[in-house]
Scaffold this motif. Structure first.
Motif, short mmCIF file in Angstrom:
data_model
loop_
_atom_site.label_atom_id
_atom_site.label_comp_id
_atom_site.label_asym_id
_atom_site.label_seq_id
_atom_site.Cartn_x
_atom_site.Cartn_y
_atom_site.Cartn_z
N TYR A 6 0.75 -1.37 -0.09
CA TYR A 6 -0.10 0.02 0.12
C TYR A 6 0.92 1.12 -0.06
CZ TYR A 6 -3.55 -3.42 1.53
OH TYR A 6 -4.36 -4.17 1.85
N VAL A 18 -5.33 -0.62 4.89
CA VAL A 18 -4.90 -2.10 5.31
C VAL A 18 -6.21 -2.70 5.94
CG1 VAL A 18 -3.53 -3.30 6.96
CG2 VAL A 18 -2.57 -1.72 5.60
N ALA A 26 -4.90 -7.88 10.43
CA ALA A 26 -3.68 -7.59 9.64
C ALA A 26 -2.58 -7.59 10.27
CB ALA A 26 -3.84 -6.33 8.78
N ILE A 28 1.52 -6.01 9.81
CA ILE A 28 2.36 -5.21 9.21
C ILE A 28 3.76 -5.85 8.79
CG2 ILE A 28 3.19 -2.71 9.12
CD1 ILE A 28 0.33 -2.93 8.73
N ALA A 52 1.54 -5.21 4.09
CA ALA A 52 0.81 -5.75 5.15
C ALA A 52 0.28 -7.39 4.54
CB ALA A 52 -0.57 -4.98 5.38
#
Length: 370
Positions: A6, A18, A26, A28, A52
């Protein structure tokens, strides 16, 4: 694990993307600040890049006993617990990423604008004034404003802050163009750019005076430019030399004075300059500052030159900075406008006359002008 990259202007906006795709579960995997060329090549555009991932649920399936690998129960339990702990920490980190609390009382769209101005290093008092004005108008009209409507209010406020100051290049009404500033900001190259345009576009008869006798390289650089422009150059060491140079150049239209690049945080060098250059002449004086310098250092230099009749700033190395807020801060604080912006070493191409409206568009990075 599913993974996706992203890109957004802030970490807050990246996290919103995300969450839309992967929700609160999610993970990272990485985050970086990246730069790309911005408006008119004058500065680099700063953005945030996030990678992510999301672990898909594993469907339960009964396998034949003979196909299942044999692992110690303790190893399975330990590995599962460690993985669960890591994922819980990641989820907690993701949930904790929020906009700056100082802007949290504003709508999300406003927060994005204010955080952007903050990343541009605009003065916090000015950002607060902008935030309060936008929010006040929203409450009066009982609606949220679009990004364009918010930017128009920013334009109004900043024009009110800086618009009364002079902007634009040399006036061509005064004979002597005096360029001041510390060492390393690009004074000599900037003088050559302005002089070349005066010669080529306005057909003016030009000449150069340099007081920078401390650096041989600076003298040779100016001589090189003077030879290319077929213009005379005089080197002055004292007041008598300066007066002699003025007499020699009496028939010229414009005389550009390249002052010595010194550490002007020291008062002695400022006093030496006052003794050498006659500022009572028909003269325009410009202070050159590099956008790669710290704002506090630039402020100190401006204060040291307050005794000089500075007409406008010249900001150099615009292509080497990711934020131009300090420029607005200095304009507003000292009520000094801007003559030129430079963004490279090419003579005379890499120079632009400054304009208050365009500076604001640069600050906002308005996509209509990207």
């Amino acid at each position: 694990m599913k993974m996706k990259r992203y890109t957004a202007d802030t970490m807050v906006n990246a996290m919103k993307k995300v969450r839309v795709d992967f929700g609160e579960d999610a993970i990272i995997l990485s985050s970086n600040v990246v730069y790309s060329k911005g408006f008119l090549g004058l500065f680099k555009k700063k953005s945030v890049e996030v990678v992510a991932g999301f672990d898909e649920p594993i469907s339960k399936k009964i396998e034949p006993i003979h196909s299942q690998p044999s692992f110690p129960v303790e190893a399975i339990n330990t590995s599962t617990m460690e993985l669960k702990k890591e994922m819980d920490e990641m989820k907690k980190m993701l949930k904790n990423i929020r906009p700056s609390t100082e802007y949290s009382r504003y709508p999300d769209e406003m927060q994005q604008l204010l955080v952007h101005l903050q990343t541009q290093d605009l003065n916090e008092n000015t950002i607060t004034k902008i935030g309060e004005e936008i929010y006040s108008r929203m409450k009066i009209e009982k609606k949220d404003f679009s990004n364009e409507e918010q930017q128009e209010i920013v334009r109004e406020i900043l024009l009110n802050e800086i618009g009364h100051n002079p902007f634009g290049g040399i006036s061509f009404t005064k004979k002597y163009i005096n360029v001041l500033g510390p060492t390393g900001v690009g004074k000599t190259t900037t003088i050559a750019k302005i002089a070349a345009r005066a010669l080529l576009e306005k057909k003016k008869k030009i000449g150069f005076i340099t007081t920078d006798t401390y650096r041989i390289a600076a003298i040779e650089q100016l001589r090189t430019y003077a030879n290319l422009l077929q213009a005379p150059v005089e080197i002055v060491y004292n007041k008598k030399d300066f007066e002699s140079a003025l007499e020699k150049f009496s028939e010229l239209d414009l005389v550009f004075i390249d002052t010595a690049g010194r550490n002007y945080k020291e008062t002695k060098f400022v006093e030496d300059l006052i003794q050498l250059v006659d500022f009572s002449l028909d003269m325009e004086s410009f202070l050159v500052l590099s956008m790669t310098s710290k704002e506090e250092d630039m402020r100190t230099i401006v204060q040291q030159f307050r005794s000089f009749p500075i007409e406008k700033y010249i900001f150099t190395k615009m292509d080497e900075t990711g934020s131009i807020g300090p420029m607005f801060n200095l304009i507003s604080e000292f009520n000094i406008g801007v003559a030129y912006l430079t963004d490279g070493q090419e003579v005379p191409e890499d120079i632009t006359e400054a304009d208050a409206e365009k500076l604001i568009l640069m600050l906002l990075k308005d996509p209509r002008y990207a």
